[in-house]
Design a protein around this motif. Structure first.
Motif, PDB file in Angstrom:
ATOM      1  N   GLU A  71       0.834  -1.208   0.000  1.00 16.90           N
ATOM      2  CA  GLU A  71       0.000   0.000   0.000  1.00 16.90           C
ATOM      3  C   GLU A  71       0.863   1.251   0.000  1.00 16.90           C
ATOM      4  OE1 GLU A  71      -4.055   1.638   2.110  1.00 16.90           O
ATOM      5  OE2 GLU A  71      -2.678   0.467   3.343  1.00 16.90           O
ATOM      6  N   ALA A  72       0.574   2.153  -0.925  1.00 16.63           N
ATOM      7  CA  ALA A  72       1.305   3.417  -1.006  1.00 16.63           C
ATOM      8  C   ALA A  72       0.663   4.441  -0.078  1.00 16.63           C
ATOM      9  CB  ALA A  72       1.291   3.935  -2.443  1.00 16.63           C
ATOM     10  N   ILE A  73       1.495   5.259   0.536  1.00 17.86           N
ATOM     11  CA  ILE A  73       0.988   6.346   1.378  1.00 17.86           C
ATOM     12  C   ILE A  73       0.891   7.584   0.477  1.00 17.86           C
ATOM     13  CG2 ILE A  73       1.256   7.621   3.528  1.00 17.86           C
ATOM     14  CD1 ILE A  73       0.931   4.542   3.825  1.00 17.86           C
ATOM     15  N   ASP A  74      -0.216   7.672  -0.232  1.00 18.88           N
ATOM     16  CA  ASP A  74      -0.390   8.730  -1.225  1.00 18.88           C
ATOM     17  C   ASP A  74      -1.759   9.379  -1.061  1.00 18.88           C
ATOM     18  OD1 ASP A  74      -2.080   6.738  -2.091  1.00 18.88           O
ATOM     19  OD2 ASP A  74      -0.942   6.281  -3.913  1.00 18.88           O
ATOM     20  N   GLN A  75      -2.171  10.185  -2.024  1.00 18.04           N
ATOM     21  CA  GLN A  75      -3.451  10.873  -1.911  1.00 18.04           C
ATOM     22  C   GLN A  75      -4.618   9.902  -1.776  1.00 18.04           C
ATOM     23  OE1 GLN A  75      -3.851  14.456  -1.799  1.00 18.04           O
ATOM     24  NE2 GLN A  75      -5.719  13.632  -0.896  1.00 18.04           N
ATOM     25  N   GLU A  76      -4.555   8.803  -2.519  1.00 16.35           N
ATOM     26  CA  GLU A  76      -5.628   7.804  -2.435  1.00 16.35           C
ATOM     27  C   GLU A  76      -5.711   7.207  -1.039  1.00 16.35           C
ATOM     28  OE1 GLU A  76      -7.061   3.578  -4.499  1.00 16.35           O
ATOM     29  OE2 GLU A  76      -5.231   4.582  -5.187  1.00 16.35           O
ATOM     30  N   PHE A  77      -4.574   7.000  -0.398  1.00 23.01           N
ATOM     31  CA  PHE A  77      -4.560   6.466   0.965  1.00 23.01           C
ATOM     32  C   PHE A  77      -5.325   7.399   1.908  1.00 23.01           C
ATOM     33  CE2 PHE A  77      -2.630   6.771   5.185  1.00 23.01           C
ATOM     34  CZ  PHE A  77      -2.727   5.472   5.644  1.00 23.01           C
ATOM     35  N   LYS A  81      -8.963   6.722   3.976  1.00 18.90           N
ATOM     36  CA  LYS A  81      -9.070   6.799   5.437  1.00 18.90           C
ATOM     37  C   LYS A  81     -10.134   7.817   5.866  1.00 18.90           C
ATOM     38  CE  LYS A  81      -5.781   3.952   6.884  1.00 18.90           C
ATOM     39  NZ  LYS A  81      -6.085   2.743   7.704  1.00 18.90           N
ATOM     40  N   ILE A  82     -10.109   8.982   5.271  1.00 20.18           N
ATOM     41  CA  ILE A  82     -11.035  10.038   5.679  1.00 20.18           C
ATOM     42  C   ILE A  82     -12.449   9.736   5.201  1.00 20.18           C
ATOM     43  CG2 ILE A  82     -11.571  12.496   5.382  1.00 20.18           C
ATOM     44  CD1 ILE A  82      -8.542  13.010   5.533  1.00 20.18           C
ATOM     45  N   ALA A  83     -12.588   9.146   3.998  1.00 22.30           N
ATOM     46  CA  ALA A  83     -13.921   8.773   3.505  1.00 22.30           C
ATOM     47  C   ALA A  83     -14.588   7.762   4.432  1.00 22.30           C
ATOM     48  CB  ALA A  83     -13.824   8.207   2.087  1.00 22.30           C
ATOM     49  N   TYR A  84     -13.822   6.779   4.896  1.00 23.67           N
ATOM     50  CA  TYR A  84     -14.374   5.760   5.798  1.00 23.67           C
ATOM     51  C   TYR A  84     -14.786   6.378   7.131  1.00 23.67           C
ATOM     52  CZ  TYR A  84     -14.876   1.365   8.309  1.00 23.67           C
ATOM     53  OH  TYR A  84     -15.381   0.322   9.044  1.00 23.67           O
ATOM     54  N   ALA A  85     -13.945   7.284   7.633  1.00 23.44           N
ATOM     55  CA  ALA A  85     -14.268   7.943   8.905  1.00 23.44           C
ATOM     56  C   ALA A  85     -15.535   8.789   8.770  1.00 23.44           C
ATOM     57  CB  ALA A  85     -13.100   8.814   9.352  1.00 23.44           C
ATOM     58  N   LEU A  86     -15.668   9.520   7.683  1.00 27.64           N
ATOM     59  CA  LEU A  86     -16.868  10.337   7.459  1.00 27.64           C
ATOM     60  C   LEU A  86     -18.113   9.454   7.390  1.00 27.64           C
ATOM     61  CD1 LEU A  86     -15.410  12.756   4.757  1.00 27.64           C
ATOM     62  CD2 LEU A  86     -16.142  13.425   7.054  1.00 27.64           C
ATOM     63  N   ILE A 132       3.128  14.692  11.196  1.00 28.81           N
ATOM     64  CA  ILE A 132       1.831  14.613  10.513  1.00 28.81           C
ATOM     65  C   ILE A 132       1.552  15.889   9.732  1.00 28.81           C
ATOM     66  CG2 ILE A 132       0.434  15.458  12.461  1.00 28.81           C
ATOM     67  CD1 ILE A 132      -0.476  12.711   9.876  1.00 28.81           C
ATOM     68  N   TYR A 133       2.107  16.991  10.185  1.00 29.59           N
ATOM     69  CA  TYR A 133       1.892  18.268   9.486  1.00 29.59           C
ATOM     70  C   TYR A 133       2.506  18.259   8.081  1.00 29.59           C
ATOM     71  CZ  TYR A 133       1.259  23.319   8.975  1.00 29.59           C
ATOM     72  OH  TYR A 133       0.873  24.572   8.543  1.00 29.59           O
ATOM     73  N   GLN A 134       3.451  17.377   7.832  1.00 33.90           N
ATOM     74  CA  GLN A 134       4.033  17.279   6.499  1.00 33.90           C
ATOM     75  C   GLN A 134       3.039  16.720   5.482  1.00 33.90           C
ATOM     76  OE1 GLN A 134       6.983  18.828   6.265  1.00 33.90           O
ATOM     77  NE2 GLN A 134       6.606  19.078   8.465  1.00 33.90           N
ATOM     78  N   PHE A 135       1.958  16.098   5.975  1.00 30.39           N
ATOM     79  CA  PHE A 135       0.926  15.557   5.079  1.00 30.39           C
ATOM     80  C   PHE A 135      -0.283  16.493   4.986  1.00 30.39           C
ATOM     81  CE2 PHE A 135       3.323  12.005   6.862  1.00 30.39           C
ATOM     82  CZ  PHE A 135       3.716  11.341   5.706  1.00 30.39           C
ATOM     83  N   ARG A 136      -0.082  17.737   5.401  1.00 28.83           N
ATOM     84  CA  ARG A 136      -1.164  18.726   5.454  1.00 28.83           C
ATOM     85  C   ARG A 136      -1.887  18.864   4.116  1.00 28.83           C
ATOM     86  NH1 ARG A 136      -1.494  24.422   4.541  1.00 28.83           N
ATOM     87  NH2 ARG A 136      -2.790  25.540   6.072  1.00 28.83           N
ATOM     88  N   ASP A 137      -1.146  18.998   3.034  1.00 29.39           N
ATOM     89  CA  ASP A 137      -1.775  19.245   1.728  1.00 29.39           C
ATOM     90  C   ASP A 137      -2.661  18.078   1.301  1.00 29.39           C
ATOM     91  OD1 ASP A 137      -0.488  21.664   1.652  1.00 29.39           O
ATOM     92  OD2 ASP A 137       1.062  21.034   0.221  1.00 29.39           O
ATOM     93  N   GLN A 138      -2.190  16.850   1.530  1.00 26.93           N
ATOM     94  CA  GLN A 138      -2.997  15.681   1.144  1.00 26.93           C
ATOM     95  C   GLN A 138      -4.274  15.589   1.963  1.00 26.93           C
ATOM     96  OE1 GLN A 138       0.399  15.698   1.650  1.00 26.93           O
ATOM     97  NE2 GLN A 138       1.321  13.810   0.809  1.00 26.93           N
ATOM     98  N   ILE A 139      -4.180  15.872   3.262  1.00 22.93           N
ATOM     99  CA  ILE A 139      -5.353  15.749   4.137  1.00 22.93           C
ATOM    100  C   ILE A 139      -6.376  16.833   3.816  1.00 22.93           C
ATOM    101  CG2 ILE A 139      -6.087  15.971   6.554  1.00 22.93           C
ATOM    102  CD1 ILE A 139      -3.325  14.509   7.183  1.00 22.93           C
ATOM    103  N   ILE A 140      -5.916  18.045   3.576  1.00 22.28           N
ATOM    104  CA  ILE A 140      -6.843  19.108   3.185  1.00 22.28           C
ATOM    105  C   ILE A 140      -7.466  18.792   1.821  1.00 22.28           C
ATOM    106  CG2 ILE A 140      -6.964  21.542   2.482  1.00 22.28           C
ATOM    107  CD1 ILE A 140      -4.905  22.111   4.726  1.00 22.28           C
ATOM    108  N   ALA A 141      -6.670  18.233   0.907  1.00 23.69           N
ATOM    109  CA  ALA A 141      -7.206  17.844  -0.398  1.00 23.69           C
ATOM    110  C   ALA A 141      -8.301  16.791  -0.252  1.00 23.69           C
ATOM    111  CB  ALA A 141      -6.078  17.331  -1.296  1.00 23.69           C
TER     112      ALA A 141
END
Length: 395
Positions: A71-77, A81-86, A132-141
């Motif tokens: 599993e890649a830790i990318d935008q799809e990842f 994760k966030i879609a399932y939580a929502l 975790i702040y280094q992944f800010r752009d992906q999480i906001i996206a």
């Protein structure tokens, strides 16, 4: 990507789903240089355990994000994760009576060090490490892709001194005009997402406020200590309390408590609001033989005043003894702590010690942990940091 080897004594928990990498868990931590970098963890036989990110947070150096080697830790990842939580919060999004709740709860939803709260159309992201702040752009996206919102705000909670970083918390969208008024089980609370570390309401206490509103507040004289913005006092009044006293040392608590009463149509002048040290108030109440039917204790894990340094891990029994002295017979003490360094079993020993030392009988009538939107791994109760006991003073 660096590979770090996990010491044998830490393997069992990691294999059971414990995602925090303790600072003492790996043999070659010195390979990590920059917070946010990804690394693999393996056992002593080089068998894959997970992919993690490097981020210093309390006793940990990072969190496992995936246990799937491919599993890649990318935008799809992050989207998944966030879609399932929502999706798991659908019932909250569809409840017009409660418009503020947690939509993503760190390791419980699969990304340690991150939380996302929802306040009636506004998201607030809390970052707990530089990693975790280094992944800010992906999480906001991910929020851009998956949700409609009025605005996004953020809180950085990782500065080196352990204090809140002064910042403009607005990220994107249409800036809110604060305070906004959110609803919680029919009650109203004023919230400001761009006013320092606090918002005006602790969402993890929702079930406790509901219990006071539904059951425990009725016909009481309520004392709310460490009252912050007076949310427990609001619940008590709306639940039928005769009168409330809110006590907090912070000067801003007066205006904030008046605000919370006012948005609920409560005459704040009919309520008692004290800006003073809680322990000084106990002395005042004892001197005047004051008794309360409901006493709320929700102290910070650590606090310092001019005369006293207070730690829940050390001083909670002493705090309870003070509360017992001003609680009426058959009255209720709501004992609460968010200190994650001990569990409910230990917390109950604090309660037992205080009542035994004051030669007072008691009964724990109800207990609470985190509400269901604060998802946690049940196998590891330390992540369910909230411990609340409703205790009846018998005699």
């Amino acid at each position: 990507m660096e590979t770090l080897r996990v010491k044998p004594e830490f393997l069992a928990d990691i294999k059971r789903g414990y995602s925090l990498i303790h600072k003492d868990a790996v043999t070659n931590r010195h390979y990590l240089e920059t917070e946010g970098e990804l690394f693999e963890v393996v056992d002593q036989f080089n068998r894959f355990l997970g992919k993690a990110y490097y981020g210093i947070q309390n006793k940990g150096i990072g969190w496992i994000l995936s246990t799937h080697e491919e599993e890649a830790i990318d935008q799809e990842f992050f989207n998944k994760k966030i879609a399932y939580a929502l999706k798991q919060r659908d019932s909250f999004f569809n409840d017009s009576n409660t418009t503020a709740f947690r939509v993503f709860n760190g390791e419980g939803d699969g990304i340690g060090g991150l939380s996302i709260d929802y306040f009636d159309g506004y998201f607030m992201i809390s970052w707990y490490s530089k990693g975790i702040y280094q992944f800010r752009d992906q999480i906001i996206a991910s929020l851009d892709i998956l949700t409609n919102y009025k605005a996004i705000y953020e809180k950085k909670r990782f500065d080196e001194q352990g204090t809140y970083v002064d910042q403009d918390d607005f990220v994107k969208g249409t800036p809110g005009v604060f305070p906004i008024i959110i609803r919680e089980n029919g009650m109203k609370f004023a919230v400001d997402l761009n006013d320092g570390a606090m918002t005006g309401i602790f969402l993890d206490q929702r079930d406790v406020r509901k219990a006071i509103y539904d059951t425990y507040g009725k016909d009481t004289n309520t004392l709310n200590t460490f009252s912050y913005t007076g949310a427990f006092s609001v619940a008590a009044v709306l639940g039928g309390a005769r009168e409330t006293t809110s006590v907090d040392l912070a000067k801003r608590s007066l205006a904030k408590t008046i605000e919370q009463f006012s948005v609920n149509g409560i005459d704040y002048e009919a309520q008692d609001i004290k800006v003073m040290d809680v322990f000084n108030y106990f002395k005042f109440a004892q001197k005047h033989d004051m008794k309360f039917d409901l006493v709320v204790l929700d102290p910070p894990s650590f606090a310092r005043s001019k005369k006293l340094t207070f730690s829940t891990a050390k001083d909670y029994p002493m705090l309870l003894e003070e509360a017992i002295s001003v609680t009426a017979k058959n009255g209720i003490i709501v004992a609460s702590t968010n200190n994650a360094s001990f569990g409910m079993k230990k917390f109950k020993t604090f309660i037992d010690k205080a009542f035994k030392d004051t030669n007072t009988k008691y009964k724990i009538v109800e207990t609470f942990g985190l509400p269901k939107d604060f998802k946690v791994n049940r196998d590891f109760p330390e992540f369910n940091y909230l411990k609340v006991c409703f205790i009846q003073k018998l005699k």
